[in-house]
Design an enzyme around this catalytic site. Structure first.
Site, PDB file in Angstrom:
ATOM      1  N   ARG A 154       0.848  -1.184   0.000  1.00 31.04           N
ATOM      2  CA  ARG A 154       0.000   0.000   0.000  1.00 31.04           C
ATOM      3  C   ARG A 154       0.892   1.245   0.000  1.00 31.04           C
ATOM      4  O   ARG A 154       1.767   1.398   0.850  1.00 31.04           O
ATOM      5  CB  ARG A 154      -0.883   0.020   1.253  1.00 31.04           C
ATOM      6  CG  ARG A 154      -1.717   1.251   1.279  1.00 31.04           C
ATOM      7  CD  ARG A 154      -2.379   1.487   2.606  1.00 31.04           C
ATOM      8  NE  ARG A 154      -3.101   2.740   2.524  1.00 31.04           N
ATOM      9  CZ  ARG A 154      -3.292   3.548   3.550  1.00 31.04           C
ATOM     10  NH1 ARG A 154      -2.832   3.220   4.740  1.00 31.04           N
ATOM     11  NH2 ARG A 154      -3.940   4.676   3.397  1.00 31.04           N
ATOM     12  N   HIS A 164      -7.061   7.691   0.233  1.00 28.85           N
ATOM     13  CA  HIS A 164      -8.063   6.628   0.455  1.00 28.85           C
ATOM     14  C   HIS A 164      -8.663   6.128  -0.860  1.00 28.85           C
ATOM     15  O   HIS A 164      -9.789   5.624  -0.888  1.00 28.85           O
ATOM     16  CB  HIS A 164      -9.243   7.128   1.324  1.00 28.85           C
ATOM     17  CG  HIS A 164      -8.859   7.607   2.678  1.00 28.85           C
ATOM     18  ND1 HIS A 164      -9.358   8.762   3.229  1.00 28.85           N
ATOM     19  CD2 HIS A 164      -8.033   7.076   3.605  1.00 28.85           C
ATOM     20  CE1 HIS A 164      -8.854   8.941   4.434  1.00 28.85           C
ATOM     21  NE2 HIS A 164      -8.050   7.926   4.683  1.00 28.85           N
ATOM     22  N   HIS A 172     -15.608   8.274   3.186  1.00 29.98           N
ATOM     23  CA  HIS A 172     -14.699   7.427   3.975  1.00 29.98           C
ATOM     24  C   HIS A 172     -14.385   8.217   5.245  1.00 29.98           C
ATOM     25  O   HIS A 172     -13.639   9.202   5.209  1.00 29.98           O
ATOM     26  CB  HIS A 172     -13.426   7.132   3.171  1.00 29.98           C
ATOM     27  CG  HIS A 172     -12.404   6.358   3.937  1.00 29.98           C
ATOM     28  ND1 HIS A 172     -12.073   5.046   3.644  1.00 29.98           N
ATOM     29  CD2 HIS A 172     -11.631   6.702   4.999  1.00 29.98           C
ATOM     30  CE1 HIS A 172     -11.154   4.624   4.497  1.00 29.98           C
ATOM     31  NE2 HIS A 172     -10.856   5.610   5.317  1.00 29.98           N
ATOM     32  N   LEU A 173     -14.975   7.798   6.365  1.00 26.09           N
ATOM     33  CA  LEU A 173     -14.830   8.565   7.604  1.00 26.09           C
ATOM     34  C   LEU A 173     -14.139   7.715   8.667  1.00 26.09           C
ATOM     35  O   LEU A 173     -14.747   6.799   9.242  1.00 26.09           O
ATOM     36  CB  LEU A 173     -16.212   9.005   8.114  1.00 26.09           C
ATOM     37  CG  LEU A 173     -17.124   9.710   7.081  1.00 26.09           C
ATOM     38  CD1 LEU A 173     -18.513   9.927   7.652  1.00 26.09           C
ATOM     39  CD2 LEU A 173     -16.516  11.036   6.636  1.00 26.09           C
ATOM     40  N   ARG A 211     -15.472   8.169  19.383  1.00 27.50           N
ATOM     41  CA  ARG A 211     -16.271   7.574  20.466  1.00 27.50           C
ATOM     42  C   ARG A 211     -16.151   8.389  21.748  1.00 27.50           C
ATOM     43  O   ARG A 211     -17.140   8.639  22.429  1.00 27.50           O
ATOM     44  CB  ARG A 211     -15.831   6.128  20.727  1.00 27.50           C
ATOM     45  CG  ARG A 211     -16.292   5.178  19.655  1.00 27.50           C
ATOM     46  CD  ARG A 211     -15.569   3.872  19.722  1.00 27.50           C
ATOM     47  NE  ARG A 211     -14.173   4.021  19.299  1.00 27.50           N
ATOM     48  CZ  ARG A 211     -13.402   3.027  18.898  1.00 27.50           C
ATOM     49  NH1 ARG A 211     -13.869   1.804  18.896  1.00 27.50           N
ATOM     50  NH2 ARG A 211     -12.164   3.235  18.498  1.00 27.50           N
TER      51      ARG A 211
HETATM   52  P1  ADP Z   1      -8.067   4.805  10.225  1.00 23.73           P
HETATM   53  O1  ADP Z   1      -8.235   6.084   9.463  1.00 23.73           O
HETATM   54  O2  ADP Z   1      -6.966   4.858  11.238  1.00 23.73           O
HETATM   55  O3  ADP Z   1      -8.074   3.555   9.368  1.00 23.73           O
HETATM   56  P2  ADP Z   1     -10.655   3.837  11.165  1.00 23.73           P
HETATM   57  O4  ADP Z   1     -11.304   3.686   9.852  1.00 23.73           O
HETATM   58  O5  ADP Z   1     -10.362   2.607  11.965  1.00 23.73           O
HETATM   59  O6  ADP Z   1      -9.380   4.756  11.128  1.00 23.73           O
HETATM   60  O7  ADP Z   1     -11.614   4.779  12.050  1.00 23.73           O
HETATM   61  C1  ADP Z   1     -11.277   5.221  13.321  1.00 23.73           C
HETATM   62  C2  ADP Z   1     -12.424   6.092  13.829  1.00 23.73           C
HETATM   63  O8  ADP Z   1     -13.620   5.302  13.829  1.00 23.73           O
HETATM   64  C3  ADP Z   1     -12.219   6.610  15.235  1.00 23.73           C
HETATM   65  O9  ADP Z   1     -12.597   7.973  15.308  1.00 23.73           O
HETATM   66  C4  ADP Z   1     -13.191   5.774  16.037  1.00 23.73           C
HETATM   67  O10 ADP Z   1     -13.711   6.489  17.115  1.00 23.73           O
HETATM   68  C5  ADP Z   1     -14.288   5.508  15.037  1.00 23.73           C
HETATM   69  N1  ADP Z   1     -15.036   4.324  15.449  1.00 23.73           N
HETATM   70  C6  ADP Z   1     -14.614   3.049  15.474  1.00 23.73           C
HETATM   71  N2  ADP Z   1     -15.577   2.239  15.974  1.00 23.73           N
HETATM   72  C7  ADP Z   1     -16.618   3.046  16.277  1.00 23.73           C
HETATM   73  C8  ADP Z   1     -17.914   2.841  16.850  1.00 23.73           C
HETATM   74  N3  ADP Z   1     -18.330   1.613  17.189  1.00 23.73           N
HETATM   75  N4  ADP Z   1     -18.721   3.914  16.991  1.00 23.73           N
HETATM   76  C9  ADP Z   1     -18.314   5.136  16.637  1.00 23.73           C
HETATM   77  N5  ADP Z   1     -17.105   5.402  16.110  1.00 23.73           N
HETATM   78  C10 ADP Z   1     -16.272   4.387  15.938  1.00 23.73           C
END
Ligand code: ADP
Length: 400
Positions: A92, A184, A210-211, A287
């Site tokens: 990647r 992304h 993509h959040l 969260r």
């Molecule tokens: P990255 O960009 O590091 O790949 P991710 O796609 O894993 O990140 O997303 C991380 C975000 O997702 C964090 O802000 C986390 O709080 C949020 N997140 C993960 N699980 C939950 C959940 N069950 N409810 C709300 N937000 C969540």
């Protein structure tokens, strides 16, 4: 056929092994604190954690790859009997700049592909350095295994000049290859492809959100990206965990002067001290921000309101840019898991053809979260960037 997907960070290396006959991930792991006091974890689906954060000496990425291969081939885990079963490795790559525009096979340690990757250094210094170390590690340990680069920027290469050009002095932009590259891309490509399949509409106009810790939003018209919120770097766009997203550029020298922040530290300030963390003062993790908001923290609530509001504006803007909208997709950590955020972003858009179904939106298994009579469909599609990397790697390295 087995494909190994590697995501190398500056002091970490994540890997996933795919059985491509089943299109399934069969093992994954993480080497952390490479070059410091190494920690190693390895999981096998169905069996759970094989090892978690055990101390292992990993002075460089080469040793990290060696440890990963050792665990992938050890009899207890039962994934592979021999390293030679790995048909190819997919890496990647965060930014391919204007040089690496599509997934590509590495043509040896002194070939053009790695020369081009070196050129991306200025665009993503930390990431590119780490990628090069990861690639070197894999090439050292798996000498005869083909290695493929899969760029996060590739999907955005179809943007027209009016979307990717910054209105700055033309010669300066040309000299330093300053333009919107996006990020992304692998995720936007995967979820928009799935949405097209789901809708049965190859020419669908889609906004993909993509959040995650980093967030980006793309406009995808007939399977091609026509605009995206991240820019030269992954700092532009919506508010993120600790990144500010788009702000008035004049804020940068204003803050630097008054807070006595040096040029070399300002990037860190915008990337690490802003976003949810800086605004709420609570955390970069959504969260925690949501919990704080629920217990009355107004700054935390404001951070959540800003994200929902910005998503709404991107959806509106991209619908206008595409002259229509069939579907909005939510994905990644926040997009897949936070129904309140999705609802806040998509509510009050009935005039626009978007009508949410509050109950479906709370159903963790639901793909469609809009109401039956919503003209624009709202979908939740879990992303799988690694599977895209594995598929590209198999196609390019093995012709399948
Ligand atoms: P990255 O960009 O590091 O790949 P991710 O796609 O894993 O990140 O997303 C991380 C975000 O997702 C964090 O802000 C986390 O709080 C949020 N997140 C993960 N699980 C939950 C959940 N069950 N409810 C709300 N937000 C969540």
């Amino acid at each position: 056929m087995y494909i190994l997907v590697v995501n190398a960070g500056s002091s970490s290396l994540k890997y996933q092994l795919f059985d491509m006959d089943r299109q399934e991930m069969i093992a994954k792991g993480l080497c952390e604190r490479i070059g410091v006091d190494g920690l190693f974890s390895h999981w096998v689906p169905g069996k759970g954690v094989a090892v978690k954060k055990i101390p292992v000496q990993m002075p460089t990425h080469t040793e990290a790859v060696a440890v990963a291969v050792k665990y992938l081939t050890c009899p207890e885990n039962g994934c592979l009997t021999d390293m030679n079963q790995i048909s190819a490795v997919g890496h990647r790559i965060v930014s391919g700049g204007p040089w690496l525009i599509d997934s590509i096979l590495i043509d040896g340690p002194d070939g053009q592909v790695l020369k081009d990757l070196h050129k991306c250094f200025d665009l993503a210094p930390l990431h590119t350095k780490a990628h090069l170390q990861g690639i070197e590690g894999c090439m050292n340990i798996m000498k005869d295994v083909p290695q493929v680069l899969v760029m996060d920027t590739a999907f955005h290469q179809t943007m027209p000049p009016k979307a990717y050009t910054y209105p700055i002095a033309y010669e300066v932009a040309q000299k330093y290859a300053i333009r919107r590259y996006g990020a992304h891309g692998t995720s936007h490509r995967y979820v928009s492809g799935k949405a097209i399949e789901y809708l049965g509409k190859p020419d669908a106009k889609i906004v993909t959100c993509h959040l995650g810790n980093g967030s980006s939003i793309s406009a995808v018209d007939g399977g091609k990206c026509v605009d995206t919120s991240m820019g030269l770097t992954p700092l532009e766009g919506v508010i993120m965990g600790s990144r500010c997203g788009s702000i008035d550029p004049a804020i940068v020298p204003f803050v630097m002067e008054r807070e006595h922040i040096a040029v070399e530290d300002m990037g860190n300030w915008m990337n690490k001290k802003c976003g949810f963390l800086g605004l709420s003062g609570v955390s970069s993790d959504l969260r925690d921000v949501r919990d704080a908001a629920a217990s009355g923290n107004e700054r935390a609530q404001l951070a959540l309101d800003i994200l929902a509001y910005q998503i709404k504006k991107y959806v509106g803007g991209y619908a206008a840019a595409m002259n229509g909208l069939d579907c909005v997709v939510f994905t990644a950590g926040i997009g897949e898991n936070d129904p309140d955020l999705r609802y806040a972003a998509m509510k009050d858009m009935e005039f626009f053809g978007i009508k949410m179904d509050a109950e479906r939106n709370r159903d963790r298994e639901a793909t469609v979260i809009s109401a039956d009579d919503s003209r624009v469909k709202v979908l939740v599609i879990p992303t799988n960037e690694e599977l895209v990397i594995a598929s590209d790697t198999m196609r390019i390295a093995c012709g399948k």
